[in-house]
Scaffold this motif. Structure first.
Motif, PDB file in Angstrom:
ATOM      1  N   LEU A   1       2.074  -2.333   6.731  1.00 19.71           N
ATOM      2  CA  LEU A   1       3.170  -2.210   5.770  1.00 19.71           C
ATOM      3  C   LEU A   1       2.827  -2.907   4.457  1.00 19.71           C
ATOM      4  N   VAL A   2       2.293  -4.117   4.537  1.00 22.81           N
ATOM      5  CA  VAL A   2       1.900  -4.828   3.319  1.00 22.81           C
ATOM      6  C   VAL A   2       0.800  -4.065   2.581  1.00 22.81           C
ATOM      7  N   ALA A   3      -0.169  -3.521   3.328  1.00 22.42           N
ATOM      8  CA  ALA A   3      -1.254  -2.765   2.703  1.00 22.42           C
ATOM      9  C   ALA A   3      -0.708  -1.525   1.999  1.00 22.42           C
ATOM     10  N   ALA A   4       0.232  -0.834   2.654  1.00 20.06           N
ATOM     11  CA  ALA A   4       0.829   0.360   2.047  1.00 20.06           C
ATOM     12  C   ALA A   4       1.578   0.007   0.769  1.00 20.06           C
ATOM     13  N   GLU A   5       2.330  -1.091   0.805  1.00 17.84           N
ATOM     14  CA  GLU A   5       3.054  -1.531  -0.392  1.00 17.84           C
ATOM     15  C   GLU A   5       2.080  -1.891  -1.512  1.00 17.84           C
ATOM     16  N   THR A   6       1.025  -2.602  -1.161  1.00 17.48           N
ATOM     17  CA  THR A   6       0.054  -3.048  -2.167  1.00 17.48           C
ATOM     18  C   THR A   6      -0.634  -1.869  -2.833  1.00 17.48           C
ATOM     19  N   VAL A   7      -1.094  -0.915  -2.033  1.00 17.15           N
ATOM     20  CA  VAL A   7      -1.764   0.261  -2.583  1.00 17.15           C
ATOM     21  C   VAL A   7      -0.815   1.058  -3.479  1.00 17.15           C
ATOM     22  N   THR A   8       0.416   1.241  -3.031  1.00 16.80           N
ATOM     23  CA  THR A   8       1.396   1.996  -3.818  1.00 16.80           C
ATOM     24  C   THR A   8       1.647   1.334  -5.164  1.00 16.80           C
ATOM     25  N   VAL A   9       1.825   0.022  -5.152  1.00 13.86           N
ATOM     26  CA  VAL A   9       2.119  -0.705  -6.393  1.00 13.86           C
ATOM     27  C   VAL A   9       0.911  -0.710  -7.329  1.00 13.86           C
ATOM     28  N   LEU A  10      -0.265  -0.978  -6.803  1.00 16.04           N
ATOM     29  CA  LEU A  10      -1.452  -1.084  -7.653  1.00 16.04           C
ATOM     30  C   LEU A  10      -1.829   0.253  -8.287  1.00 16.04           C
ATOM     31  N   THR A  11      -1.655   1.347  -7.555  1.00  9.16           N
ATOM     32  CA  THR A  11      -1.944   2.659  -8.149  1.00  9.16           C
ATOM     33  C   THR A  11      -0.970   2.968  -9.278  1.00  9.16           C
ATOM     34  N   THR A  12       0.253   2.494  -9.142  1.00  5.79           N
ATOM     35  CA  THR A  12       1.221   2.692 -10.220  1.00  5.79           C
ATOM     36  C   THR A  12       0.902   1.791 -11.403  1.00  5.79           C
ATOM     37  N   PHE A  13       0.411   0.584 -11.147  1.00  5.92           N
ATOM     38  CA  PHE A  13       0.029  -0.326 -12.231  1.00  5.92           C
ATOM     39  C   PHE A  13      -0.994   0.334 -13.155  1.00  5.92           C
ATOM     40  N   GLU A  14      -1.950   1.037 -12.559  1.00  2.00           N
ATOM     41  CA  GLU A  14      -2.975   1.695 -13.379  1.00  2.00           C
ATOM     42  C   GLU A  14      -2.332   2.668 -14.359  1.00  2.00           C
TER      43      GLU A  14
ATOM     44  N   SER B   1      -7.558   7.589  -8.074  1.00  2.00           N
ATOM     45  CA  SER B   1      -7.598   8.977  -7.603  1.00  2.00           C
ATOM     46  C   SER B   1      -7.862   9.035  -6.102  1.00  2.00           C
ATOM     47  N   PHE B   2      -8.719   8.125  -5.636  1.00  2.00           N
ATOM     48  CA  PHE B   2      -8.995   8.047  -4.200  1.00  2.00           C
ATOM     49  C   PHE B   2      -7.767   7.543  -3.437  1.00  2.00           C
ATOM     50  N   LEU B   3      -7.168   6.472  -3.933  1.00  2.00           N
ATOM     51  CA  LEU B   3      -6.043   5.859  -3.225  1.00  2.00           C
ATOM     52  C   LEU B   3      -4.812   6.749  -3.234  1.00  2.00           C
ATOM     53  N   TYR B   4      -4.671   7.584  -4.268  1.00  2.00           N
ATOM     54  CA  TYR B   4      -3.497   8.462  -4.320  1.00  2.00           C
ATOM     55  C   TYR B   4      -3.380   9.299  -3.056  1.00  2.00           C
ATOM     56  N   TRP B   5      -4.494   9.813  -2.567  1.00  2.00           N
ATOM     57  CA  TRP B   5      -4.434  10.698  -1.408  1.00  2.00           C
ATOM     58  C   TRP B   5      -4.114   9.947  -0.122  1.00  2.00           C
ATOM     59  N   TRP B   6      -4.136   8.615  -0.181  1.00  2.00           N
ATOM     60  CA  TRP B   6      -3.682   7.817   0.956  1.00  2.00           C
ATOM     61  C   TRP B   6      -2.188   7.518   0.866  1.00  2.00           C
ATOM     62  N   SER B   7      -1.534   7.940  -0.218  1.00  2.00           N
ATOM     63  CA  SER B   7      -0.101   7.698  -0.369  1.00  2.00           C
ATOM     64  C   SER B   7       0.703   8.407   0.718  1.00  2.00           C
ATOM     65  N   PHE B   8       0.152   9.460   1.285  1.00  2.00           N
ATOM     66  CA  PHE B   8       0.871  10.189   2.335  1.00  2.00           C
ATOM     67  C   PHE B   8       0.877   9.389   3.643  1.00  2.00           C
ATOM     68  N   PHE B   9      -0.225   8.697   3.917  1.00  2.00           N
ATOM     69  CA  PHE B   9      -0.230   7.780   5.059  1.00  2.00           C
ATOM     70  C   PHE B   9       0.729   6.620   4.793  1.00  2.00           C
ATOM     71  N   ASN B  10       0.731   6.130   3.548  1.00  5.31           N
ATOM     72  CA  ASN B  10       1.657   5.058   3.183  1.00  5.31           C
ATOM     73  C   ASN B  10       3.099   5.484   3.419  1.00  5.31           C
ATOM     74  N   ARG B  11       3.392   6.730   3.106  1.00  9.58           N
ATOM     75  CA  ARG B  11       4.759   7.223   3.275  1.00  9.58           C
ATOM     76  C   ARG B  11       5.151   7.204   4.751  1.00  9.58           C
ATOM     77  N   LEU B  12       4.220   7.564   5.641  1.00  8.23           N
ATOM     78  CA  LEU B  12       4.503   7.504   7.079  1.00  8.23           C
ATOM     79  C   LEU B  12       4.795   6.066   7.495  1.00  8.23           C
ATOM     80  N   VAL B  13       4.050   5.133   6.959  1.00  4.01           N
ATOM     81  CA  VAL B  13       4.279   3.717   7.275  1.00  4.01           C
ATOM     82  C   VAL B  13       5.669   3.299   6.815  1.00  4.01           C
ATOM     83  N   PHE B  14       6.058   3.712   5.604  1.00  3.25           N
ATOM     84  CA  PHE B  14       7.373   3.339   5.071  1.00  3.25           C
ATOM     85  C   PHE B  14       8.512   3.940   5.895  1.00  3.25           C
ATOM     86  N   ILE B  15       8.297   5.130   6.441  1.00  2.58           N
ATOM     87  CA  ILE B  15       9.330   5.751   7.284  1.00  2.58           C
ATOM     88  C   ILE B  15       9.404   5.075   8.643  1.00  2.58           C
ATOM     89  N   MET B  16       8.244   4.741   9.199  1.00  2.00           N
ATOM     90  CA  MET B  16       8.215   4.165  10.546  1.00  2.00           C
ATOM     91  C   MET B  16       8.643   2.702  10.577  1.00  2.00           C
TER      92      MET B  16
END
Length: 663
Positions: A45-58, A357-372
């Motif tokens: 969960l922390v990793a998903a949050e971190t990736v989501t936030v950092l990709t938006t920071f860019e 660009s690489f991390l964006y495609w992991w946002s879908f896995f992040n979304r599953l984490v946020f739902i679960m």
């Protein structure tokens, strides 16, 4: 303080708040004292949050730096415009689809039209394509048994042509008449300079031989509603889902010289392509990899904001899912092929862009984490965040509220945080595996060109099977909600509000996904394009003037200030005229109704001859589409759900019209 400075300050404040939040989450909230699975899911969960936030920071940083990447299009004397080749790439698309694109290319403005060389590039070597090229008087480049897909097709075209610039169009992408005039001048920026508001030729000492423009990319745009607009009955409420990348993200990446080539609606330098030895072959997204290789070779790739061409977006859920899977695999594949994330040929900002660009495609896995995550806590008693209620309120709530507003600033109201999560939720079950496999270098070797041709009057019930994962997650979320609030009252319920909020938030996104997968019947074979143009109607030696409401390939609607006697099935003559085009049509009225103080007529139409057909196609398509360009901020989830339910319940029982509906 200017509006732009206020926006930038707000983005910086948001980044500071989000950084503090992430620091708090990582240092103080991980459940290290719990069981193994609690720790694993807590870290995920922390990793998903971190990736989501950092990709938006860019993207926030790119928004702040946006002006640094801006190029001003020069005003060039007519004699300086170079020759340009126009490549229309086709694989297995129909002649009817290609007709509109080839036709539009012949109408593009240029100071000397003899310098524009149009080629229909057919890797199917089909007779009907050769005949279509002959009809329009353009060149035909056939290629049989092409094993190298679109790259091979375009490389073949490059080998048989010689102009210093070339434009590329997909089979369905119809350029506006201004396309070349809005793109080609950028390539002469190295030769012209603006002085006292006037563009002049550079002197010998003013030339910068290190500045090289390789590509100008205009936005991908579509004249038909995409599946998000169509399936959710939101054609008048939300923009095309791809607008966010095409009109915002790609333009922002000019600042780091990482703007992507999207395969169509672009002009490219031949010298640049020769320097990278043509279009790359070992990738399924040759366009994305082409732009990376151009940048590595020292060329600038530039994305503009102004739409100059529009095409068809896919109309099938299954096709869209396959398309996104191909994009995901192709982007990751190209990043691996080029080593872009670690390439020393790029600036640090460009490398961060490609990491994003690489991390964006992991946002879908992040979304599953946020739902679960809330399901695991509320239904299975997993302790994946170790903190207290008021700590969450202090550290999470302010950055969350700022983050939502910052997303509006970022996207210029094209996309909101809510809609981003709806899109990710819809695609989530079907992109996690392709992204994982491609990251592990397990490649998909075969792919099929996305089908975009529309079939009217057909339901696609089998697409609803794609909703099964969403239904399961929705059921788990609802069960978790009931279990969690059971026998909670007063302050206990209040302290549970954050988990309740996230369960409800995810339930909303999953409801959108299910409605999306339900689909919607398409009744029309071609799109109606809103257009207000003068039209003249002639019937039995009587002439009338009216104004069009919309136009399509098979029909037209027009408004008259007073009723006109036009019997059904009787043949009428119609002339529609714009500043550039004029077409004569023959048709018959199929529907009439009074709307306030005007009368609306709908008619089926057919152009009288080939010239009229070509002119009429331009009247329809040589314009900006009428679909929304921004999200309607006043429409809520309640409005969306109510609209979807009402439309789906009432549509099958709508009162039949007394006359035939327009096809």
């Amino acid at each position: 303080m200017s509006k732009e400075k206020r926006r930038n300050v707000f983005l910086i404040i948001t980044m500071i708040l989000m950084t503090v939040y992430l620091g708090w989450r990582i240092i103080f909230t991980l459940p290290f004292g719990q069981r193994g699975l609690n720790i694993i899911f807590g870290i995920l969960l922390v990793a998903a949050e971190t990736v989501t936030v950092l990709t938006t920071f860019e993207l926030f940083v790119q928004k702040i730096k946006k002006k640094s990447g801006h190029l001003e299009r020069p005003v060039i004397p007519p004699e300086y415009y170079p020759d340009v080749d126009v490549f229309i790439a086709t694989h297995d698309e129909s002649a009817a689809l290609l007709y509109k694109t080839v036709n539009a290319c012949t109408f593009m403005d240029y100071p000397d039209k003899q310098k524009v060389h149009i080629y229909l590039c057919d890797d199917g070597n089909r007779r009907e394509m050769a005949e279509l090229a002959q009809l329009f008087g353009v060149e035909y480049l056939g290629l049989a048994d092409n094993q190298e897909a679109k790259s091979g097709n375009l490389n073949n075209a490059l080998s048989k042509t010689s102009s210093p610039l070339f434009a590329t169009f997909d089979a369905d992408m119809i350029p506006q008449h201004t396309f070349l005039m809005k793109t080609v001048p950028y390539f002469l920026l190295s030769e012209f300079i603006k002085e006292d508001g006037v563009w002049r030729l550079r002197k010998e000492g003013e030339k910068d031989n290190t500045w090289k423009l390789g590509l100008v990319q205009t936005p991908q745009s579509f004249y038909n509603p995409d599946l998000f607009q169509f399936n959710l009955f939101a054609e008048g409420i939300i923009p095309n889902e791809q607008d966010f990348f095409s009109k915002e993200v790609n333009v922002l990446r000019n600042a780091s010289n990482a703007a992507a080539y999207t395969g169509s609606n672009a002009v490219i330098s031949r010298q640049a392509m020769e320097d990278i030895e043509g279009f790359p072959l070992k990738t399924i997204t040759e366009d994305f990899e082409t732009s990376i290789r151009l940048q590595q070779a020292g060329y600038i790739t530039y994305a503009t904001e102004e739409v100059q061409a529009a095409g068809l977006t896919t109309t099938m859920i299954s096709d869209m899912i396959k398309q996104r899977g191909r994009w995901a695999r192709g982007v990751l594949q190209s990043l691996q092929n080029t080593g872009a994330i670690f390439s020393k040929k790029f600036s640090s900002s460009a490398r961060v862009t490609y990491l994003n660009s690489f991390l964006y495609w992991w946002s879908f896995f992040n979304r599953l984490v946020f739902i679960m995550a809330p399901i695991l806590f509320a239904l299975f008693d997993f302790q994946i965040v170790n903190t207290k209620f008021w700590n969450i309120v202090i550290f999470w709530l302010p950055p969350y509220l700022c983050y939502g507003r910052a997303m509006r600033y970022l996207s210029s109201d094209i996309r909101t945080q809510h809609w981003s999560q709806v899109v990710d939720t819809i695609f989530m079950p079907y992109l996690i595996l392709p992204v994982l496999l491609e990251t592990l270098h397990i490649h998909e070797k075969k792919f099929k060109v996305t089908n975009k041709e529309k079939e009217a009057g057909k339901d696609r019930p089998y697409d609803f099977w794609y909703a099964i994962p969403h239904i399961l997650l929705l059921a788990l979320s609802i069960i978790a909600m009931f279990r969690f609030v059971h026998e909670k009252y007063g302050w206990t319920l209040f302290y549970s509000s954050i988990i309740i909020f996230w369960l409800a938030y995810n339930i909303v996104s999953l409801c959108y996904a299910i409605f999306f997968m339900l689909g919607r019947r398409a009744y029309r074979r071609s799109e109606r394009i809103q257009a207000s143009e003068t039209v003249y109607i002639r019937y039995k030696n009587q002439s009338y003037q009216a104004v069009t409401g919309d136009v399509s390939e098979q029909g037209i609607s027009f408004y008259a200030s007073s009723p006109i006697y036009l019997p059904e099935k009787d043949v009428i003559q119609i002339v529609i005229e714009t500043e550039r085009y004029k077409a004569r049509l023959e048709g018959s009225i199929v529907y009439v109704r009074q709307e306030k103080e005007v009368w609306r007529y709908s008619a089926t139409v057919t152009p009288l001859d080939e010239t009229d057909k070509r002119q009429y196609m331009q009247i329809i398509y040589d314009r900006l589409h009428s679909l929304p360009k921004k999200i309607d901020p006043w429409v809520t989830f309640y409005d969306d759900m109510l609209r979807n339910i009402r439309k789906r319940v009432t549509s099958p029982f709508m009162k039949k019209r007394s006359r035939r509906t327009l096809k």
